[in-house]
Design a protein around this motif. Sequence first.
Motif, mmCIF file in Angstrom:
data_model
loop_
_atom_site.group_PDB
_atom_site.id
_atom_site.type_symbol
_atom_site.label_atom_id
_atom_site.label_comp_id
_atom_site.label_asym_id
_atom_site.label_seq_id
_atom_site.Cartn_x
_atom_site.Cartn_y
_atom_site.Cartn_z
ATOM 1 N N ASP A 179 0.877 -1.254 0.098
ATOM 2 C CA ASP A 179 -0.078 0.137 0.106
ATOM 3 C C ASP A 179 0.976 1.286 0.083
ATOM 4 N N LEU A 182 1.876 2.452 -3.647
ATOM 5 C CA LEU A 182 1.012 3.085 -4.213
ATOM 6 C C LEU A 182 0.675 4.646 -3.666
ATOM 7 N N ASP A 183 0.703 4.628 -2.455
ATOM 8 C CA ASP A 183 0.453 5.925 -1.497
ATOM 9 C C ASP A 183 1.483 6.606 -1.749
ATOM 10 N N TYR A 225 -4.381 4.339 -11.637
ATOM 11 C CA TYR A 225 -3.048 3.612 -11.864
ATOM 12 C C TYR A 225 -2.975 2.861 -13.385
ATOM 13 N N TYR A 266 -6.213 -1.388 -10.087
ATOM 14 C CA TYR A 266 -7.271 -0.595 -9.110
ATOM 15 C C TYR A 266 -7.017 -0.937 -7.899
ATOM 16 N N ARG A 267 -7.302 -0.021 -6.946
ATOM 17 C CA ARG A 267 -7.189 -0.195 -5.453
ATOM 18 C C ARG A 267 -8.655 -0.831 -4.983
ATOM 19 N N THR A 268 -9.098 -1.675 -5.459
ATOM 20 C CA THR A 268 -10.256 -2.358 -5.049
ATOM 21 C C THR A 268 -10.322 -3.699 -5.505
ATOM 22 N N ARG A 282 -7.855 -6.025 -1.795
ATOM 23 C CA ARG A 282 -8.277 -4.477 -1.877
ATOM 24 C C ARG A 282 -7.669 -4.082 -2.981
ATOM 25 N N TRP A 283 -7.124 -5.006 -4.019
ATOM 26 C CA TRP A 283 -6.470 -4.470 -5.267
ATOM 27 C C TRP A 283 -6.835 -5.451 -6.348
#
Length: 288
Positions: A179, A182-183, A225, A266-268, A282-283
């Motif tokens: 995470d 990406l953050d 992204y 995707y962050r889901t 979550r991605w």
Amino acid sequence: MDRQQKLALVRRAYARRLMAAAGIANPGVEAAFAAVERERYLGPGPWPILRSVGYIPTPDADPVHLYDDVLIGIIPERGLNNGMPSYHVPLLASAGIRAGDHVVHIGAGVGYYTAIMACLVGPAGRVTAIEFDAGLARRAAVNFSTARNVQVLQGDGFSMSFDSADVIYANAGVTHPADIWLDRLNDGGRLILPLTVERTWLPGGATPISPYGAVFRIERDGDEYFAAWISAVGLYPCEGGRDDASEAALDAAFQKGGWRSVTRLYRTGDLPDKRCWLRGTRWALAYD
């Protein structure tokens, strides 16, 4: 012509061969490979070079032996190597490192490729080199003790904090992105992400690495992204960057194929199956 001038010619030829073999025209990357002295980061020779039968020492301590597309043991008893130059050339070209950038190098080892990144960012940029192994981190810190644009940190690059970055270059195999990577990626920033599964044994080594995997370039655009496959990879595993559930999902994704068609991260995990190559909790890596 003195010895250093001859070695400079050897490095220029080595850099040109690497670029030609990769089919890449990138003057900056070529110049960096030509400029950086590999022996400075590997210590005194002879050096153990990984061959099909195991590690074979160079016949002497002449640095000319290092300017070839070879893996050189940095902790050979654990199968830890200074990576294959031909693997890094397309990744460095894809990362698009520019003068003034901040690059975070995860899994820096003794710092040879960190030095190439430092050459690319120039004096106006900087490289944060993170290495998990304490002994290697100490060696890297000594190697960069006089460098003004490189900071060496010892720790888990999958979870430790660092300043926001224009490029995050992961140099160890993971099953999912961190995470924090990406953050902390700046808008327009690029993440070089090697995803690997199914560990196996290196010839002559004692540490398992992945026999196959895929490296993706992830570029941030605001909250989006974009992803693109760069190359195949077999790589030493990242401490902290693997778990059984993610590895099983990644293995299944490789079994079905289609990784070259991935276009988005995707962050889901809430996406239809038909859009996903790989789904995490979550991605996801997806086709659109």
